[in-house]
Design an enzyme around this catalytic site. Structure first.
Site, PDB file in Angstrom:
ATOM      1  N   ASN A   1      -4.122   7.285  -3.023  1.00  0.00           N
ATOM      2  CA  ASN A   1      -3.592   5.947  -2.071  1.00  0.00           C
ATOM      3  C   ASN A   1      -4.618   5.119  -2.493  1.00  0.00           C
ATOM      4  O   ASN A   1      -5.684   5.402  -1.927  1.00  0.00           O
ATOM      5  CB  ASN A   1      -3.362   6.612  -0.826  1.00  0.00           C
TER       6      ASN A   1
ATOM      7  N   MET B   1       0.730  -1.092   0.132  1.00  0.00           N
ATOM      8  CA  MET B   1      -0.073   0.113  -0.176  1.00  0.00           C
ATOM      9  C   MET B   1       0.899   1.333   0.009  1.00  0.00           C
ATOM     10  O   MET B   1       1.924   1.338   0.722  1.00  0.00           O
ATOM     11  CB  MET B   1      -0.873   0.073   1.007  1.00  0.00           C
ATOM     12  N   CYS B   2       0.411   2.182  -0.795  1.00  0.00           N
ATOM     13  CA  CYS B   2       1.120   3.512  -0.756  1.00  0.00           C
ATOM     14  C   CYS B   2       0.936   4.252   0.336  1.00  0.00           C
ATOM     15  O   CYS B   2      -0.042   3.841   1.247  1.00  0.00           O
ATOM     16  CB  CYS B   2       0.834   4.176  -2.081  1.00  0.00           C
ATOM     17  N   ARG B   3       1.631   5.486   0.414  1.00  0.00           N
ATOM     18  CA  ARG B   3       1.495   6.480   1.540  1.00  0.00           C
ATOM     19  C   ARG B   3       1.349   7.704   0.937  1.00  0.00           C
ATOM     20  O   ARG B   3       2.202   8.050   0.220  1.00  0.00           O
ATOM     21  CB  ARG B   3       2.588   6.294   2.746  1.00  0.00           C
TER      22      ARG B   3
ATOM     23  N   VAL C   1       4.777   7.854  -1.578  1.00  0.00           N
ATOM     24  CA  VAL C   1       5.790   6.802  -1.845  1.00  0.00           C
ATOM     25  C   VAL C   1       5.025   5.447  -2.048  1.00  0.00           C
ATOM     26  O   VAL C   1       3.761   5.498  -1.864  1.00  0.00           O
ATOM     27  CB  VAL C   1       6.601   6.206  -0.340  1.00  0.00           C
TER      28      VAL C   1
END
Lengths: 302, 302, 302, 302
Positions: free
Chosen positions: D118, D1-3, D91
């Site tokens: 996200n 998972m992105c942030r 990120v």
């Protein structure tokens, strides 16, 4: 052969106006050639680096990449936003088997000092140990890459009383530069190396600039180096840029491996084996480097 | 912490069957975790490298990248095509401030020899000059990066009569490995350095393999190291792989920082401060490293 | 302008003998120029790709990079180890604003098919929707990048009954190629686009090869394309390579944007607006592409 | 998972104080874990991007990389120099088979607008054509990558009268955001897709900010989203940062996938299926998104 560029101005210039927009900038030459469907062009495609200062007596910022400059989106975007009074730029063509890595991209920095090099130290591998042996511990350990250029910077730093100082006089910097060239020559001679060395260095503390055009021969010219000064470096039309000389003041000085504009009269040749100083007050000083490779006779181009 | 993997087989294995397809391979762990929406996973995302041999007594081939292994298309494509009997793989997490650059990716090679390292030399900067001073010229000049691991390889090469030889006995290689560890310890002691060093090295000439699990303490365990042997390493279902033991012959040996399968009984722990040798004939030999950090008492894990 | 290269041999060739060692290879031209201190050279530095096949009726392997080919260590190492009978290679210079990304590097593959392109589709953005609308779902979704070249491949795939087949006849492939060019022309005309299109395509299923040299003008030449055939492509001295013609058999065929050797008589020009077929049996066939841009008059070079 | 992370302040903050120095910043989490020798950590190592604005009513600047954020020297150097009042950071962890390429790194920009996401659009490939068909030409052609996130941005842009405007009201932006979510839902329903979609979007024009926390389920929570406001975001000791609330004024607002400080009371949860607006005047507004996935009952976490 690499190319390098030094800019110093009373007012900040947008990086794009120096690096990406001019028709004959060190980075855009390739793109123009592409448009002309002339695929012979400069290649310097083994990475690039730019360095710039925001404030006097603070360290500069560096952006490097192993990708060619001409297609680098980050460079294009940053260049459209960042302004500075003091800029270094370098495009790199590897010589010999040196790896393309970010650690090997110019410029390098140490404290407030920044360094780049156009040329090479002939026979460098044979004096690498001597160079490293001469260095203070913190300078030795600061070396991240494998290039002759970064090692030359280390030698320079080693000549300074305190390379972490905030501020330097131009005389200190010029003297350290001359000692650096003298030491490199001495070590090469001790090892009996007669290879060609081309030592066009550029160094700044964010305020003063010291550049050299140097070759360890008395019978030939060094790698090209030019400078231009005026009151403003600005765009005309069609991507053409000009050095404007509106008054007697010199508010802008540019030093470059090749002229950035098509107006050749704007550009003065730095003579071979010369150290060129641009002081924090915008005085441009030239001193011949007097050693065994000095001559007053005509040198041959190559 | 990095991870490393060594494979030696009588028959070639497809790289994918070792590196990308197994559910618990050093590269695919991350992907599995992603599928589980569990975003805590191993990161070793600062580059990777694989090395493999096609023919005995020829140099191996190396593919490295500073991009994380898990998303590397080239790695995935090559792994689906390349087969080898002798494979090294390494995923890297930088320690300290070492730059992420291809020059700093394991494995390294010199002639037919290949080297990788899991761990670090504590206090390395303080013995870097000693290491470099000890090296023969061609070994010194072959160093491309700045890591402790590549310098340890240089020390190893320096213990061999001729590191460019086509073929070695396992005894030569084992002895050079032991000398390397002894020298590193000696230099660290001379400098009064008491930092922790974790020296899990792997070395091959394409036929013999020498690995170590070593720590410069007598009261604690070194970084983990396991091995497994059998007649075949093959896929079951759902990405699960097994070490098959169909007969008494050992046709496959795998050494790894962590077990590659969920069958823990397939994996034997290499004791701390041991050198593990896999000979070209598939004999697996273990020798304790007897020095001041040797002990027969229980060590603590950390 | 990009460059491309196709190799087909009865025996496998080491990639290095085709790509990195020849003095005039598509990759090494730059290096030679560097040695000559002549910094004007071809640049094609916006990435490269190589594709090769191990076995007939299996998919090929592709290695691409956005870094320039000349400094790519992985390419140099792989080229020294990998042998193949069927090789595609491409060095890229971006045109217009297309991003340098791995998704935009040639060649592309789909099943056993591989594709590359030298040139551009003039006015591509204006027919992009039409292209995408014409595609079967799995072909549409397979597009990873943004280039005209990859979209042209998608159009080609869409003309085949089953692009995932293991094996094709050369006639099938040639017909699909001709339909691709006809469709592109038709869509450009429907949109009233008169921009120049240069359609030098290369396509293989691992056994047959279909190449085109095509321009949508009847009064000018297309981008250059040459081929050479013989019994062996081998090194002479000083990095010079020659196409050896030892007997009547044609065991090697090379198609390239530019001759790879200095022996111009070894190289035949592929006429503009021609489709060139190399069958799995090494027959070399040429067919003029008869459409409104066909002419028997002399075309102008540019 | 992105942030992802959004910052808006009355005064500029040094990027380093937000991105690289805080012990629990989205980028430094990994480094801390490394120091703890705990190698389980967040990985989001498939590239990152930061976007920031210098001046109101001008376009922002974006710096992206496919290399992990934690080892990126350029990011570290830029973050130590650049200050901004309006910052986006992201990120990335790839989901599914999407390539790691710069074109696929968040944030994206169009005129003065900047966007990041996200989560993911479940079943995106099946509505990709519908999305593209809905777009105005210049928006369609601006798409450089292949991600669902960039396509969602295109849908958003398509809802605006003039996406190239210099300035917007927050109501315009909020309405376009709600239409975007409604359209995505509608297209997914038309195709009978019931996959989970997690739509945490962030959008700014450089002055106003619109974020969502959204899931297409009424029985479960969306991907986490927090915000914090105060008078200053500043460092305490040991890399700990705090949101200081010195007075009633809110001069700083931060929105983030995870709290950036260990003081949980500083952070408020954005409820699932909410649009959060930070106006140019620092008003923080929340509106529930009322559609078939709205509920007042308790949702389950996952």
């Amino acid at each position: 052969m690499c190319r390098m560029l030094v800019f110093k101005g009373e007012s900040p210039i947008l990086l794009a106006d120096l690096l990406t927009r001019p028709a004959h900038s060190i980075i855009m030459q390739s793109v123009n050639c592409k448009l002309l469907l002339d695929w012979r062009r400069n290649t310097n495609g083994d990475g690039f680096g730019i360095g710039w200062y925001d404030e006097p007596q603070e360290s500069g910022c560096i952006f490097t990449s192993t990708l060619p400059a001409w297609g680098n989106l980050n460079l294009q975007r940053l260049a459209e936003k960042i302004k500075s009074k003091q800029i270094f730029a370098h495009v790199r063509a590897t010589t010999g088997g040196t790896a393309t890595s970010e650690s090997n991209c110019h410029p390098w920095q140490f404290g407030n000092l920044m360094w780049m090099h156009n040329g090479m130290i002939g026979g460098f591998p044979k004096i690498k140990r001597k160079i490293q042996a001469s260095l203070k511990e913190e300078i030795y350990l600061s070396i991240q890459g494998t290039t002759d250029s970064e090692h030359a910077f280390a030698v320079f730093l080693n000549q300074l009383d305190d390379p972490m100082k905030k501020s330097f006089t131009y005389t200190e910097l010029k003297d350290a530069m001359l000692k650096t060239i003298a030491l490199l020559n001495q070590w090469l001679e001790e090892e009996g190396i007669e290879d060609l060395s081309l030592l066009n260095f550029a160094l700044t503390d964010g305020e003063n600039i010291v550049c050299t055009r140097y070759v360890n021969r008395s019978d030939r010219e060094g790698t090209s180096l030019f400078f231009s000064s005026g009151s403003k470096f600005q765009s005309e039309e069609n991507g053409q840029y000009r050095m404007i000389k509106a008054n007697k003041r010199e508010d802008v000085v540019v030093v470059a491996s090749e002229p950035l504009t098509y107006e050749r009269t704007d550009w003065l040749v730095v003579p071979t084996n010369t150290v060129l100083v641009i002081t924090s007050k915008f005085n441009v000083l030239q001193y011949p480097i007097i050693d065994k490779h000095h001559t007053t006779k005509k040198r041959s181009t190559f």
